[in-house]
Scaffold this active site. Structure first.
Site, PDB file in Angstrom:
ATOM      1  CG  HIS A  66      -1.687  -1.123   1.581  1.00 51.13           C
ATOM      2  ND1 HIS A  66      -3.053  -1.138   1.441  1.00 51.13           N
ATOM      3  CD2 HIS A  66      -1.359  -2.360   2.057  1.00 51.13           C
ATOM      4  CE1 HIS A  66      -3.533  -2.315   1.820  1.00 51.13           C
ATOM      5  NE2 HIS A  66      -2.516  -3.084   2.208  1.00 51.13           N
ATOM      6  CG  HIS A 182     -10.312  -3.646   3.165  1.00 49.66           C
ATOM      7  ND1 HIS A 182     -10.728  -3.911   4.447  1.00 49.66           N
ATOM      8  CD2 HIS A 182      -9.016  -3.316   3.262  1.00 49.66           C
ATOM      9  CE1 HIS A 182      -9.713  -3.730   5.282  1.00 49.66           C
ATOM     10  NE2 HIS A 182      -8.671  -3.362   4.581  1.00 49.66           N
ATOM     11  CG  HIS A 209      -6.465  -6.951   3.459  1.00 50.07           C
ATOM     12  ND1 HIS A 209      -6.922  -5.931   2.659  1.00 50.07           N
ATOM     13  CD2 HIS A 209      -5.154  -6.705   3.663  1.00 50.07           C
ATOM     14  CE1 HIS A 209      -5.931  -5.105   2.393  1.00 50.07           C
ATOM     15  NE2 HIS A 209      -4.840  -5.551   2.987  1.00 50.07           N
ATOM     16  CD  GLU A 212      -4.557  -8.016   8.537  1.00 50.10           C
ATOM     17  OE1 GLU A 212      -5.582  -7.669   7.915  1.00 50.10           O
ATOM     18  OE2 GLU A 212      -3.549  -7.311   8.613  1.00 50.10           O
ATOM     19  CG  ASP A 310       0.215  -5.180   4.556  1.00 47.10           C
ATOM     20  OD1 ASP A 310      -0.501  -4.652   3.703  1.00 47.10           O
ATOM     21  OD2 ASP A 310      -0.245  -5.802   5.521  1.00 47.10           O
TER      22      ASP A 310
HETATM   23  O1  MCF Z   1      -2.870  -5.304   5.157  1.00 49.28           O
HETATM   24  C1  MCF Z   1      -2.865  -4.316   6.138  1.00 49.28           C
HETATM   25  C2  MCF Z   1      -3.751  -4.755   7.263  1.00 49.28           C
HETATM   26  N1  MCF Z   1      -5.099  -5.133   6.851  1.00 49.28           N
HETATM   27  C3  MCF Z   1      -5.964  -4.283   6.221  1.00 49.28           C
HETATM   28  N2  MCF Z   1      -5.736  -3.179   5.597  1.00 49.28           N
HETATM   29  C4  MCF Z   1      -4.589  -2.518   5.362  1.00 49.28           C
HETATM   30  C5  MCF Z   1      -3.283  -2.976   5.590  1.00 49.28           C
HETATM   31  N3  MCF Z   1      -2.432  -2.000   5.316  1.00 49.28           N
HETATM   32  C6  MCF Z   1      -3.119  -0.950   4.883  1.00 49.28           C
HETATM   33  N4  MCF Z   1      -4.432  -1.258   4.883  1.00 49.28           N
HETATM   34  C7  MCF Z   1      -5.469  -0.278   4.469  1.00 49.28           C
HETATM   35  C8  MCF Z   1      -6.577  -0.840   3.649  1.00 49.28           C
HETATM   36  O2  MCF Z   1      -6.199  -0.936   2.307  1.00 49.28           O
HETATM   37  O3  MCF Z   1      -6.084   0.256   5.618  1.00 49.28           O
HETATM   38  C9  MCF Z   1      -7.416   0.602   5.338  1.00 49.28           C
HETATM   39  C10 MCF Z   1      -7.712   0.121   3.929  1.00 49.28           C
HETATM   40  O4  MCF Z   1      -7.693   1.186   3.032  1.00 49.28           O
HETATM   41  C11 MCF Z   1      -8.196  -0.082   6.412  1.00 49.28           C
HETATM   42  S1  MCF Z   1      -9.948  -0.060   6.308  1.00 49.28           S
HETATM   43  C12 MCF Z   1     -10.368   1.618   6.516  1.00 49.28           C
HETATM   44 FE    FE Z   2      -2.656  -4.958   3.195  1.00 47.57          FE
END
Ligand code: MCF
Ligand code: FE
Length: 407
Positions: A66, A182, A209, A212, A310
């Site tokens: 990301h 997501h 995801h 997790e 990540d």
């Molecule tokens: O993989 C990690 C942990 N799990 C979920 N989301 C995210 C991670 N790193 C960044 N994210 C982002 C995801 O894409 O965090 C936000 C999303 O945009 C969480 S949900 C508002």
């Molecule tokens: Fe992620």
């Protein structure tokens, strides 16, 4: 056309053999790999470089990153997944606003310098689109979609469609638009179905995801636990919307990367071993929880493994060799050299399979996605990959589609 000769060539692929004293000839694709003298004779007009003790290898594939959270260092809460999620919901917008193109370009460059030739980038806001589309690396651009409130499904889907369209306009041989629903706790089934039909109709890659945290498993199996309070931020009466298998069933027939899966019971989940793969993010899993992926269970379910960093939202570095070292350190029950080989295969052939790329190994007809690393004076073949992972911070050279990448 170019020829590179080196003492060690890690061929990659499923069995990851090492060729000693050989050479590789390529233009945008690999034309020959094998005996150096024979290749030099066959392609007499090629530009020839003898790399001596260096190691030639397929480039790494970072299947899950990301970039938009690259401004983070210590703003988010680590140690418990739902606390982290609360902190990213609160500060994610602010962090993304702080994340200038320069910061994202720097983060991407740190990946490339570590030998990455392809990235599966999850885009939450589309702020990373230009940087990624201009990158010399191969990019699969996963447009994220989420929203658990049924009242705003239409609105969320329209926003997703608009972002997808912008990415689709930039589609090229190196840049592939894709879809990222997501997670099962953040996506209403109506929205998930719309996004996945959208992917099916266009034959798009998908990344999500999945399982997790222990909280997520509890939420999906019992509808209780920390997610209940967290989701009240978005919807007044949150209810668990899937079981692990009903979420999984929505991805039938779609090539999908399931990221994390640390709480997955692979003996009970109906993954499709042809199309589905598992993305391992060792550092992220350590920072956001207290469990690491069960690699033998992934293998037992006949699922292909790949590796992701990540984002800097749950990592301290996007250097892919840092991530591989972390993966090597977080499975202390495994024989070291065996594990190093498995990680290397996941980082190359596994990534190519997951992202459907014609790369991940050095064989005729594959893209000339080649990394060159500094070699070692006195290392046996059986320990070469282990030492490469342990000792290397950056590559010496990187070629994507046969073109040398400047960092
Ligand atoms: O993989 C990690 C942990 N799990 C979920 N989301 C995210 C991670 N790193 C960044 N994210 C982002 C995801 O894409 O965090 C936000 C999303 O945009 C969480 S949900 C508002
Ligand atoms: Fe992620």
């Amino acid at each position: 056309m170019k020829i590179l000769k080196a003492n060690s060539i890690i061929l990659g692929g499923r069995d990851c053999k090492i060729l000693t004293g050989g050479a590789i000839a390529f233009d945008n694709e690999i034309l020959a790999v094998g005996d150096a003298q024979e290749i030099i004779k066959r392609y007499a007009n090629a530009e020839f470089t003898d790399l001596g003790d260096d190691i030639i290898a397929p480039t790494f594939i970072n299947t899950h990153a990301h970039l938009e959270f690259s401004a983070n260092s210590s703003s988010l809460i680590y140690g418990d997944f739902v606390k982290w999620l609360g902190s990213i919901v609160e500060k994610g917008g602010e962090l993304a606003a702080k994340c200038t193109p320069k910061i994202m370009a720097g983060a991407l460059n740190s990946m490339l310098k570590s030998g990455v030739g392809a990235v599966g980038a999850v885009s939450s806001f589309g702020k990373d689109l230009e940087i990624l589309a201009a990158s010399p690396a191969r990019i699969v651009f996963f447009n994220e979609i989420l929203g658990s409130n049924p009242a705003v499904c239409e609105q969320n889907f329209a926003a997703f469609e608009a972002r997808f369209k912008q990415s689709a306009e930039l589609k090229s041989e190196r840049f592939t638009p894709a879809v990222s629903p997501h997670s099962p706790y953040s996506l209403h089934p109506v929205l998930a179905a719309k996004a996945l039909n959208f992917a099916r109709e266009r034959d798009l890659l998908v990344s999500t995801h999945f399982l997790e945290s222990s909280h997520e498993l509890e939420w999906l199996t019992s509808g209780t636990g920390a997610f209940s309070a967290h989701l009240k931020r978005f919807t007044p009466t949150p209810a668990s919307m899937y079981s692990p298998n009903t979420y999984l069933a929505m991805f039938a027939g779609l090539r999908t990367l399931f990221t994390h899966c640390v709480w997955a019971d692979f003996t009970k989940l109906n993954f499709d071993s042809e199309l589905h793969s598992v993305t391992h993010c060792a550092v992220s899993n350590r920072l956001l929880g207290a469990r690491s992926l069960d690699l033998s269970a992934v293998k037992g379910a006949n699922l292909s493994l790949n590796i992701g960093t990540d984002g800097l939202s749950s990592n301290i570095s996007l250097n892919f060799l840092d991530e591989m070292r972390a993966a090597l350190m977080t499975h202390p029950n495994r024989e070291l050299n065996d594990l190093a080989r498995e990680i290397f295969i996941a980082a190359t052939a596994g990534g190519a399979r997951a992202l459907n790329l014609n790369s991940g190994e050095l064989s005729i007809g594959k893209f000339a996605d080649i990394a060159v690393f500094k070699g070692f004076a006195d290392v046996s073949q059986s320990e070469l990959i282990t030492q490469l992972i342990l000792q290397t911070k950056e590559c010496e050279r990187l070629y994507v589609g046969g073109e040398r990448v400047k960092f």
